[in-house]
Design an enzyme around this catalytic site. Sequence first.
Site, PDB file in Angstrom:
ATOM      1  N   ASP A  45      49.667  -5.953  -4.707  1.00  0.00           N
ATOM      2  CA  ASP A  45      50.387  -5.350  -4.010  1.00  0.00           C
ATOM      3  C   ASP A  45      51.603  -6.142  -3.215  1.00  0.00           C
ATOM      4  O   ASP A  45      52.696  -5.994  -3.182  1.00  0.00           O
ATOM      5  CB  ASP A  45      49.560  -4.302  -2.946  1.00  0.00           C
ATOM      6  CG  ASP A  45      48.864  -3.268  -3.630  1.00  0.00           C
ATOM      7  OD1 ASP A  45      49.488  -2.866  -4.643  1.00  0.00           O
ATOM      8  OD2 ASP A  45      47.718  -2.952  -3.227  1.00  0.00           O
ATOM      9  N   GLU A 123      54.872  -1.534   6.411  1.00  0.00           N
ATOM     10  CA  GLU A 123      54.857  -1.450   7.633  1.00  0.00           C
ATOM     11  C   GLU A 123      55.729  -2.592   8.159  1.00  0.00           C
ATOM     12  O   GLU A 123      56.086  -3.613   7.726  1.00  0.00           O
ATOM     13  CB  GLU A 123      53.425  -1.531   8.389  1.00  0.00           C
ATOM     14  CG  GLU A 123      52.662  -2.604   8.599  1.00  0.00           C
ATOM     15  CD  GLU A 123      52.233  -3.206   7.056  1.00  0.00           C
ATOM     16  OE1 GLU A 123      52.788  -4.325   6.688  1.00  0.00           O
ATOM     17  OE2 GLU A 123      51.098  -2.663   6.623  1.00  0.00           O
TER      18      GLU A 123
HETATM   19  P1  NAD Z   1      47.213 -10.109   1.354  1.00  0.00           P
HETATM   20  O1  NAD Z   1      47.002 -10.498  -0.121  1.00  0.00           O
HETATM   21  O2  NAD Z   1      46.294 -10.213   2.429  1.00  0.00           O
HETATM   22  O3  NAD Z   1      46.607  -8.293   1.107  1.00  0.00           O
HETATM   23  C1  NAD Z   1      46.132  -7.431   1.721  1.00  0.00           C
HETATM   24  C2  NAD Z   1      45.341  -6.295   0.979  1.00  0.00           C
HETATM   25  O4  NAD Z   1      46.229  -5.389   1.320  1.00  0.00           O
HETATM   26  C3  NAD Z   1      45.378  -6.426  -0.546  1.00  0.00           C
HETATM   27  O5  NAD Z   1      44.150  -6.142  -0.971  1.00  0.00           O
HETATM   28  C4  NAD Z   1      46.624  -5.448  -1.141  1.00  0.00           C
HETATM   29  O6  NAD Z   1      45.980  -4.653  -2.206  1.00  0.00           O
HETATM   30  C5  NAD Z   1      46.275  -4.451   0.100  1.00  0.00           C
HETATM   31  N1  NAD Z   1      47.505  -3.340   0.340  1.00  0.00           N
HETATM   32  C6  NAD Z   1      48.975  -3.899   0.337  1.00  0.00           C
HETATM   33  N2  NAD Z   1      49.527  -2.724   0.387  1.00  0.00           N
HETATM   34  C7  NAD Z   1      48.618  -1.919   0.539  1.00  0.00           C
HETATM   35  C8  NAD Z   1      48.783  -0.349   0.523  1.00  0.00           C
HETATM   36  N3  NAD Z   1      50.234   0.175   0.430  1.00  0.00           N
HETATM   37  N4  NAD Z   1      47.808   0.231   0.382  1.00  0.00           N
HETATM   38  C9  NAD Z   1      46.569   0.012   0.176  1.00  0.00           C
HETATM   39  N5  NAD Z   1      46.213  -1.588   0.124  1.00  0.00           N
HETATM   40  C10 NAD Z   1      47.430  -2.172   0.169  1.00  0.00           C
HETATM   41  O7  NAD Z   1      48.563  -9.859   1.958  1.00  0.00           O
HETATM   42  P2  NAD Z   1      49.830  -9.299   1.326  1.00  0.00           P
HETATM   43  O8  NAD Z   1      49.679  -9.228  -0.386  1.00  0.00           O
HETATM   44  O9  NAD Z   1      50.805 -10.280   1.508  1.00  0.00           O
HETATM   45  O10 NAD Z   1      50.125  -8.103   1.637  1.00  0.00           O
HETATM   46  C11 NAD Z   1      50.634  -7.532   2.816  1.00  0.00           C
HETATM   47  C12 NAD Z   1      50.086  -6.597   3.333  1.00  0.00           C
HETATM   48  O11 NAD Z   1      48.795  -6.697   3.947  1.00  0.00           O
HETATM   49  C13 NAD Z   1      50.799  -5.901   4.611  1.00  0.00           C
HETATM   50  O12 NAD Z   1      51.736  -5.037   4.331  1.00  0.00           O
HETATM   51  C14 NAD Z   1      49.564  -5.281   5.479  1.00  0.00           C
HETATM   52  O13 NAD Z   1      49.675  -3.837   5.059  1.00  0.00           O
HETATM   53  C15 NAD Z   1      48.499  -5.944   4.730  1.00  0.00           C
HETATM   54  N6  NAD Z   1      47.759  -6.609   5.903  1.00  0.00           N
HETATM   55  C16 NAD Z   1      46.607  -5.788   6.103  1.00  0.00           C
HETATM   56  C17 NAD Z   1      45.599  -6.219   7.357  1.00  0.00           C
HETATM   57  C18 NAD Z   1      44.333  -5.580   7.754  1.00  0.00           C
HETATM   58  O14 NAD Z   1      44.149  -4.653   6.951  1.00  0.00           O
HETATM   59  N7  NAD Z   1      43.879  -5.829   8.606  1.00  0.00           N
HETATM   60  C19 NAD Z   1      46.244  -7.490   8.090  1.00  0.00           C
HETATM   61  C20 NAD Z   1      47.208  -7.923   7.545  1.00  0.00           C
HETATM   62  C21 NAD Z   1      48.163  -7.636   6.685  1.00  0.00           C
END
Ligand code: NAD
Length: 264
Positions: A45, A123
């Site tokens: 993603d 987001e």
């Molecule tokens: P990353 O590799 O740490 O990915 C985080 C996870 O988020 C991965 O498993 C990915 O598959 C999942 N993901 C991304 N978009 C998604 C969506 N729309 N629906 C469901 N899962 C989704 O980081 P990255 O690849 O740089 O991705 C950045 C994203 O990580 C940010 O947009 C944010 O949404 C997410 N994020 C989540 C958290 C949390 O859940 N606490 C914290 C920081 C960032």
Amino acid sequence: MKFTIVSKGDEKSNLLEEKLRKYLADFQFVFDEKEPEMVISVGGDGTLLSAFQRYRHRLDETAFVGIHTGHLGFYADWMPDEIEKLVIAIARTECRIVEYPLLEVIIYYNKGKKEEHYLALNEATIKSVEGTFVIDVEIQDELFERFRGDGLCVSTPSGSTAYNKALGGAIIHPSLESIQISEMASINNRVFRTIGSPLILPHHHKCIFRPVTEKDFLIGIDHLSFIQRDIQSLQFKVADKKIRFARFKPFPFWSRVRGSFIGE
Ligand code: NAD
């Protein structure tokens, strides 16, 4: 059709990229990094998020497809062993275009610096660089609350299953043109009060965050994060533009939610 491929950059994704490029060339498709009509991301993603940010100036002319080389993703929904099937589908079938809403973010600065415009597929987040985060939240030009806590997240419907979900936000179907504000650890006691629930704003509503004392913040836009100094305000609304996904097989949103979080 002109296409480009954005790879995560690891060995598995690069090998797949090479194979895909050759297969598509065999069908006379033209590799064009500058003006692609189809952007295929190979990785996860995060790779699709970076492909989106790279080609966000061409959203009207470009459709996105995601192949995952790790675990099944929300945007990356083709598996590596399906690429022959995908190439044949691209060559032989009319794809369905599915459009998802995006978030428009405008950051206004003090001291006459020109505002910056961003688009997010998942987001935008805002946190303090140091100390408690204090910000006035205005909805439709009226003060809604003074928020104190770790930060705030404003997500799109397709981003509602990402960071927003971890913050207790609702999962929103991408056919609902909306944005969602969710709290990160708000301070709630006899003195300070916030709504404490995620808020979902419709297409025609906008929301403004106005810093109270601290003016430097850590901003996140999808997978990117950076410090922005001397912020006067941040404006959030549903963007006029949408992202277009090329669909060659049905994969309904709720099946994806179930597959990702509950399992088969
Ligand atoms: P990353 O590799 O740490 O990915 C985080 C996870 O988020 C991965 O498993 C990915 O598959 C999942 N993901 C991304 N978009 C998604 C969506 N729309 N629906 C469901 N899962 C989704 O980081 P990255 O690849 O740089 O991705 C950045 C994203 O990580 C940010 O947009 C944010 O949404 C997410 N994020 C989540 C958290 C949390 O859940 N606490 C914290 C920081 C960032």
